[in-house]
Design an enzyme around this catalytic site. Structure first.
Site, PDB file in Angstrom:
ATOM      1  N   GLY A 198       5.995   3.041   2.660  1.00 26.24           N
ATOM      2  CA  GLY A 198       4.583   2.801   2.443  1.00 26.24           C
ATOM      3  C   GLY A 198       4.151   1.494   3.074  1.00 26.24           C
ATOM      4  O   GLY A 198       4.971   0.606   3.336  1.00 26.24           O
ATOM      5  N   CYS A 222      10.044  -4.158  -0.701  1.00 24.56           N
ATOM      6  CA  CYS A 222       8.752  -4.231  -0.015  1.00 24.56           C
ATOM      7  C   CYS A 222       8.949  -4.799   1.380  1.00 24.56           C
ATOM      8  O   CYS A 222       9.705  -5.758   1.558  1.00 24.56           O
ATOM      9  CB  CYS A 222       7.806  -5.126  -0.819  1.00 24.56           C
ATOM     10  SG  CYS A 222       6.161  -5.315  -0.103  1.00 24.56           S
ATOM     11  N   LEU A 223       8.270  -4.208   2.355  1.00 25.71           N
ATOM     12  CA  LEU A 223       8.356  -4.703   3.719  1.00 25.71           C
ATOM     13  C   LEU A 223       7.844  -6.132   3.845  1.00 25.71           C
ATOM     14  O   LEU A 223       8.249  -6.856   4.749  1.00 25.71           O
ATOM     15  CB  LEU A 223       7.577  -3.777   4.667  1.00 25.71           C
ATOM     16  CG  LEU A 223       8.124  -2.351   4.803  1.00 25.71           C
ATOM     17  CD1 LEU A 223       7.192  -1.502   5.661  1.00 25.71           C
ATOM     18  CD2 LEU A 223       9.537  -2.356   5.361  1.00 25.71           C
ATOM     19  N   GLN A 258      -1.036  -5.806   4.326  1.00 26.06           N
ATOM     20  CA  GLN A 258       0.287  -6.175   4.833  1.00 26.06           C
ATOM     21  C   GLN A 258       0.294  -6.350   6.349  1.00 26.06           C
ATOM     22  O   GLN A 258       1.224  -6.962   6.883  1.00 26.06           O
ATOM     23  CB  GLN A 258       1.328  -5.132   4.439  1.00 26.06           C
ATOM     24  CG  GLN A 258       1.635  -5.114   2.957  1.00 26.06           C
ATOM     25  CD  GLN A 258       2.655  -4.047   2.641  1.00 26.06           C
ATOM     26  OE1 GLN A 258       2.303  -2.902   2.408  1.00 26.06           O
ATOM     27  NE2 GLN A 258       3.922  -4.434   2.660  1.00 26.06           N
ATOM     28  N   HIS A 305       2.684   1.125  -5.900  1.00 26.50           N
ATOM     29  CA  HIS A 305       3.084  -0.073  -5.153  1.00 26.50           C
ATOM     30  C   HIS A 305       2.046  -0.421  -4.086  1.00 26.50           C
ATOM     31  O   HIS A 305       1.595  -1.574  -3.994  1.00 26.50           O
ATOM     32  CB  HIS A 305       4.458   0.179  -4.521  1.00 26.50           C
ATOM     33  CG  HIS A 305       4.975  -0.953  -3.703  1.00 26.50           C
ATOM     34  ND1 HIS A 305       6.046  -1.716  -4.106  1.00 26.50           N
ATOM     35  CD2 HIS A 305       4.587  -1.450  -2.503  1.00 26.50           C
ATOM     36  CE1 HIS A 305       6.284  -2.644  -3.179  1.00 26.50           C
ATOM     37  NE2 HIS A 305       5.414  -2.489  -2.202  1.00 26.50           N
ATOM     38  N   GLU A 306       1.651   0.571  -3.294  1.00 24.09           N
ATOM     39  CA  GLU A 306       0.711   0.307  -2.198  1.00 24.09           C
ATOM     40  C   GLU A 306      -0.691   0.004  -2.716  1.00 24.09           C
ATOM     41  O   GLU A 306      -1.380  -0.863  -2.174  1.00 24.09           O
ATOM     42  CB  GLU A 306       0.690   1.465  -1.197  1.00 24.09           C
ATOM     43  CG  GLU A 306       2.021   1.748  -0.529  1.00 24.09           C
ATOM     44  CD  GLU A 306       2.720   0.536   0.072  1.00 24.09           C
ATOM     45  OE1 GLU A 306       2.035  -0.421   0.511  1.00 24.09           O
ATOM     46  OE2 GLU A 306       3.959   0.529   0.098  1.00 24.09           O
ATOM     47  N   HIS A 334      -1.055  -3.553  -3.686  1.00 23.69           N
ATOM     48  CA  HIS A 334      -1.308  -4.451  -2.556  1.00 23.69           C
ATOM     49  C   HIS A 334      -2.801  -4.636  -2.313  1.00 23.69           C
ATOM     50  O   HIS A 334      -3.235  -5.711  -1.893  1.00 23.69           O
ATOM     51  CB  HIS A 334      -0.675  -3.898  -1.270  1.00 23.69           C
ATOM     52  CG  HIS A 334       0.753  -4.257  -1.080  1.00 23.69           C
ATOM     53  ND1 HIS A 334       1.203  -5.548  -0.906  1.00 23.69           N
ATOM     54  CD2 HIS A 334       1.853  -3.470  -1.012  1.00 23.69           C
ATOM     55  CE1 HIS A 334       2.505  -5.557  -0.744  1.00 23.69           C
ATOM     56  NE2 HIS A 334       2.933  -4.293  -0.809  1.00 23.69           N
TER      57      HIS A 334
END
Length: 156
Positions: free
Chosen positions: A46, A88-89, A51, A130-131, A134
């Site tokens: 994701g 997480c990226l 991000q 999660h996304e 953000h």
């Protein structure tokens, strides 16, 4: 399509609230395509627009069932709870146990502005939560129950 730079922990944009998308045009479509390419290249499941430095309410997800792009997503229902490891990226090398709903229903728009609903369970529910977090400037480390050493699966 182009790869975009993924902002990392400490970058103030990750803590800002994203704005609603009101224009559904080629620029939005390019953003979504770039985000999907960037997510795949980074081996993620994701990615949210903040991000990649864009404060718009856009997320992309692929949990192995094909890519999903959601604009202005909002969780409207949730059910159950499961605690599992999450990464997480934007926070490379960090894993933590996080409690998330087992099932969620999300209301959103597609890249053309059509309203859609999506239900997700288990990994898809986790990725959606999660996304969407953000988009509110929240990171998984804020909800961490226990941090995990990547190699040993033990508490830090």
């Amino acid at each position: 399509m182009a790869l975009r730079n993924i902002r990392e922990y400490g970058d103030e944009i990750l803590r800002k609230k994203a704005k609603d998308v009101t224009v559904f045009d080629k620029r939005l479509h390019v953003l979504i395509e770039d985000m999907q390419e960037t997510m795949v290249h980074a081996n993620g499941v994701g990615l949210a627009a903040p991000q990649v430095g864009v404060l718009k309410r856009v997320i992309v997800i692929d949990v192995g069932e094909g890519p999903i792009a959601l604009v202005n997503p909002e969780i409207v229902e949730s059910e159950g709870e499961i605690i599992d490891a999450e990464g997480c990226l934007s926070v490379p090398g960090v894993l933590a146990e996080v409690a998330r709903p087992m099932k969620v229903k999300v209301k959103a728009q597609d890249k053309w502005g059509n309203y859609i609903e999506l239900e997700g369970q288990e990994l898809l529910a986790r990725a959606l939560c999660h996304e969407i977090d953000h988009l509110y400037g929240k990171l998984f480390v804020d909800k961490a129950i226990k941090f995990i050493e990547p190699d040993s699966e033990e508490e830090k």
